[in-house]
Design a protein around this motif. Structure first.
Motif, PDB file in Angstrom:
ATOM      1  N   HIS A  77      80.070 154.003  21.190  1.00 61.18           N
ATOM      2  CA  HIS A  77      80.787 154.387  19.584  1.00 61.18           C
ATOM      3  C   HIS A  77      79.593 154.633  18.782  1.00 61.18           C
ATOM      4  CE1 HIS A  77      83.088 154.242  16.132  1.00 61.18           C
ATOM      5  NE2 HIS A  77      84.013 154.526  16.965  1.00 61.18           N
ATOM      6  N   ILE A  78      79.778 155.535  18.150  1.00 60.34           N
ATOM      7  CA  ILE A  78      78.846 156.021  16.998  1.00 60.34           C
ATOM      8  C   ILE A  78      78.732 154.841  16.181  1.00 60.34           C
ATOM      9  CG2 ILE A  78      78.686 157.501  15.045  1.00 60.34           C
ATOM     10  CD1 ILE A  78      80.333 159.709  16.502  1.00 60.34           C
ATOM     11  N   GLY A  79      77.238 154.669  15.878  1.00 58.53           N
ATOM     12  CA  GLY A  79      76.884 153.612  14.881  1.00 58.53           C
ATOM     13  C   GLY A  79      76.664 152.261  15.518  1.00 58.53           C
ATOM     14  N   TYR A  80      77.012 152.062  16.990  1.00 61.28           N
ATOM     15  CA  TYR A  80      76.929 150.877  17.672  1.00 61.28           C
ATOM     16  C   TYR A  80      76.032 151.001  18.853  1.00 61.28           C
ATOM     17  CZ  TYR A  80      80.835 149.207  14.925  1.00 61.28           C
ATOM     18  OH  TYR A  80      81.429 148.747  13.904  1.00 61.28           O
ATOM     19  N   GLN A  81      75.192 150.151  19.340  1.00 58.92           N
ATOM     20  CA  GLN A  81      74.541 149.649  20.489  1.00 58.92           C
ATOM     21  C   GLN A  81      75.322 149.972  21.521  1.00 58.92           C
ATOM     22  OE1 GLN A  81      71.927 146.489  20.456  1.00 58.92           O
ATOM     23  NE2 GLN A  81      71.282 146.620  18.443  1.00 58.92           N
ATOM     24  N   ILE A  96      85.181 142.939  24.355  1.00 54.02           N
ATOM     25  CA  ILE A  96      83.863 143.494  24.523  1.00 54.02           C
ATOM     26  C   ILE A  96      83.165 143.514  22.897  1.00 54.02           C
ATOM     27  CG2 ILE A  96      82.103 145.536  25.127  1.00 54.02           C
ATOM     28  CD1 ILE A  96      85.483 145.208  26.880  1.00 54.02           C
ATOM     29  N   ALA A  97      82.169 142.920  22.438  1.00 54.88           N
ATOM     30  CA  ALA A  97      81.615 143.012  21.235  1.00 54.88           C
ATOM     31  C   ALA A  97      80.348 143.858  21.318  1.00 54.88           C
ATOM     32  CB  ALA A  97      81.224 141.552  20.723  1.00 54.88           C
ATOM     33  N   LEU A  98      80.580 144.877  20.362  1.00 54.56           N
ATOM     34  CA  LEU A  98      79.508 145.787  20.105  1.00 54.56           C
ATOM     35  C   LEU A  98      78.836 145.302  19.114  1.00 54.56           C
ATOM     36  CD1 LEU A  98      80.918 149.525  21.108  1.00 54.56           C
ATOM     37  CD2 LEU A  98      79.784 147.653  22.561  1.00 54.56           C
ATOM     38  N   GLU A  99      77.326 145.563  19.118  1.00 51.13           N
ATOM     39  CA  GLU A  99      76.561 145.351  18.004  1.00 51.13           C
ATOM     40  C   GLU A  99      76.214 146.785  17.163  1.00 51.13           C
ATOM     41  OE1 GLU A  99      75.237 142.363  16.908  1.00 51.13           O
ATOM     42  OE2 GLU A  99      75.502 140.920  18.590  1.00 51.13           O
ATOM     43  N   PRO A 100      76.250 146.430  15.565  1.00 50.99           N
ATOM     44  CA  PRO A 100      75.967 147.610  15.047  1.00 50.99           C
ATOM     45  C   PRO A 100      74.399 148.043  15.324  1.00 50.99           C
ATOM     46  CG  PRO A 100      77.148 146.188  13.652  1.00 50.99           C
ATOM     47  CD  PRO A 100      76.992 145.577  15.121  1.00 50.99           C
ATOM     48  N   SER A 101      74.161 149.151  15.460  1.00 50.71           N
ATOM     49  CA  SER A 101      72.636 149.548  15.693  1.00 50.71           C
ATOM     50  C   SER A 101      71.799 149.957  14.283  1.00 50.71           C
ATOM     51  CB  SER A 101      72.642 150.762  16.563  1.00 50.71           C
ATOM     52  OG  SER A 101      71.415 151.347  16.845  1.00 50.71           O
ATOM     53  N   SER A 102      71.052 149.127  13.823  1.00 52.31           N
ATOM     54  CA  SER A 102      70.136 149.430  12.700  1.00 52.31           C
ATOM     55  C   SER A 102      69.425 150.745  12.960  1.00 52.31           C
ATOM     56  CB  SER A 102      69.337 148.361  12.314  1.00 52.31           C
ATOM     57  OG  SER A 102      68.470 148.011  13.609  1.00 52.31           O
ATOM     58  N   LEU A 103      69.076 150.814  14.249  1.00 51.39           N
ATOM     59  CA  LEU A 103      68.320 152.300  14.491  1.00 51.39           C
ATOM     60  C   LEU A 103      69.180 153.497  14.144  1.00 51.39           C
ATOM     61  CD1 LEU A 103      65.871 153.828  15.557  1.00 51.39           C
ATOM     62  CD2 LEU A 103      66.864 153.398  17.847  1.00 51.39           C
TER      63      LEU A 103
END
Length: 482
Positions: A77-81, A96-103
């Motif tokens: 998903h856009i904005g997530y790892q 399923i838990a997606l982590e926000p992507s700081s990158l």
């Protein structure tokens, strides 16, 4: 003999379980790892050409088909790892838990590079190559929600030559009460194969469902219901001369023709076009075709669907410009990977105000669209997810008169009435690509050229058995006509 029976039973049991596993439906829910809030419209792929999108509540389901338990499910998903897990892992842990992507959230503008205008121009120059999809079949599932709120609905019978005016007026007033200030909601769902060939596009609707509200009242069959209550008694072997105020609408129209037009919404027609496919649909938007009206800003880069993209934002720079939005253009081939836009504040997509002259007013005051693209095996882009929302205000205050073209003037049926309708409408569409495969050769139009909707008053979760669809939301699952 006994061993033969045993072998038969073992073979039958094995076939049964193989069939069961191949038909197994994988279900899950996608949430934010930090907030535990559902993540809607995430991509869930079992292969580059087969998958589904989570609904707005984060839920998804898809047929396992012939993928094994060790096959990987890819979720993004856009904005997530992005994350990968096996089917067996998904069965054990369906949340399923997606982590926000700081990158991805930290957008860094590239060094000396192209300007926003130059990037957009390169997208336009390459659009015929990047977005002219051909030689594939894409299966799309779509769900539409229609909401209508008639604020005022009034019919005033002025004259009738062949029935009791008072009795008919009372029937009309009873009909009015069913609509006034009642929110009318309905859903439609369709499964469609879209064939894109060098000679054009062919669609084949496989299945279509329509959920209608209450007493069967929705805007698709409103005309039919209104005809039944109002114009049924006008049925005649002769045609009619119809006027609206001082405007002649049709000199020779039959009630049968009007009735058949009202029933046309019961079918879904195949066509040579499909919503939002190819460059043409986005290309005619003024923020692409009339760039001088807008101000574009290069915000940096983001990874979208595994592709590094320039991130451009735009807003009106001239009075005629209407939209604000974002464009994500591949840094490699300048294909448009993702875009979204909506009407800018105080803007209208279309407005007409002839209320005092002709009794008509219309205002399309809300228009949003969001499209996520995927690449086909040939390297061209096709929509994986399409989301739209349109809302309008409608006001019509008109008179109608019917005069039968009977050879004997004294026996002609006549009716005159005034009707007023004021309403707001809202239509949302969600369209997802479920699977895609190469398609060779010419595809001829399918016969018949239409299918009938299956009309229901209540959602049946078994209706789409055997298909991968956008998972039903709570509103759809709980839909029940009164």
């Amino acid at each position: 003999m006994k061993s033969t029976v045993t072998l038969f039973l073992l073979a039958f049991t094995g076939c049964f379980w193989c069939s069961f596993l191949s038909a197994q439906v994988l279900k899950g829910k996608i949430v934010d790892a930090q907030t535990q809030e559902p993540i809607g419209y995430a991509s869930v792929q079992l292969s580059p050409n087969y998958g589904v999108i989570s609904n707005q509540e984060g839920d998804f389901s898809l047929l396992q088909k012939d993928f094994t338990g060790e096959s990987f499910v890819q979720i993004s998903h856009i904005g997530y790892q992005e994350t990968r897990m096996t089917i067996n892992d998904l069965l054990r842990q369906p949340v399923i838990a997606l982590e926000p992507s700081s990158l991805l959230l930290k957008e860094v503008v590239l060094g000396p590079t192209l300007t926003a205008s130059q990037i957009l121009q390169k997208y336009v120059e390459n659009s015929s190559k990047n977005h002219a999809v051909s030689g594939v079949r894409v299966r799309y599932f779509s769900r539409s929600k229609e909401t209508y709120v008639p604020k005022r609905f009034e019919v005033d019978l002025k004259k009738i030559s062949f029935a009791n005016k008072k009795e008919l007026q009372e029937k009309l007033e009873a009909f009015e009460k069913k609509f006034n200030n009642k929110e009318i909601t309905g859903f439609t769902e369709t499964m469609t194969d879209v064939y894109l060939t060098p000679k054009g596009m062919v669609t084949n609707h496989l299945k279509a469902l329509k959920l209608i509200d209450g007493d069967g009242l929705n805007m698709d069959n409103f005309q039919d219901k209104f005809f039944e209550h109002t114009f049924k008694q006008l049925e005649s072997p002769y045609t009619y001369r119809i006027n609206s105020g001082i405007i002649p609408l049709e000199k020779k129209a039959s009630m049968k023709e009007i009735s058949s037009d009202a029933n046309a919404a019961d079918t879904l027609k195949n066509s040579n076009g499909f919503y939002a496919l190819g460059y043409g649909f986005i290309g005619h938007r003024d923020f692409i075709s009339k760039q001088d009206r807008y101000e574009y800003t290069l915000q940096g880069t983001q990874i979208i669907n595994g592709m590094e993209c320039y991130h451009l934002t735009f807003r009106p720079d001239r009075n005629k410009a209407k939209y604000v939005g974002e464009l994500f253009i591949n840094t490699d081939d300048f294909g448009l990977v993702y875009y979204k836009y909506e009407l800018a504040p105080e803007k209208s997509d279309f407005k007409l105000n002839l209320k005092w002259m002709l009794g008509v007013k219309f205002n399309s005051f809300d228009n949003k669209m969001e499209v996520l693209m995927k690449k086909s095996p040939t390297g061209t882009y096709y929509p994986q997810l399409i989301k739209t929302y349109n809302a309008s205000y409608v006001y019509v205050d008109r008179s109608l008169s019917f005069t039968e073209n009977h050879p004997k003037r004294s026996e002609r049926k006549k009716m005159k009435l005034n009707f007023l309708i004021e309403m707001t409408t809202g239509v949302s569409d969600e369209i997802i690509a479920v699977e895609m495969e190469p398609q060779e050769g010419e595809v001829k139009p399918f016969q018949p050229g239409y299918i009938f909707y299956d009309v229901k008053r209540q959602y049946d979760p078994k209706y789409w058995s055997g298909f991968t669809i956008l998972e039903a939301t709570e509103a759809v699952r709980g839909f029940k006509g009164e």
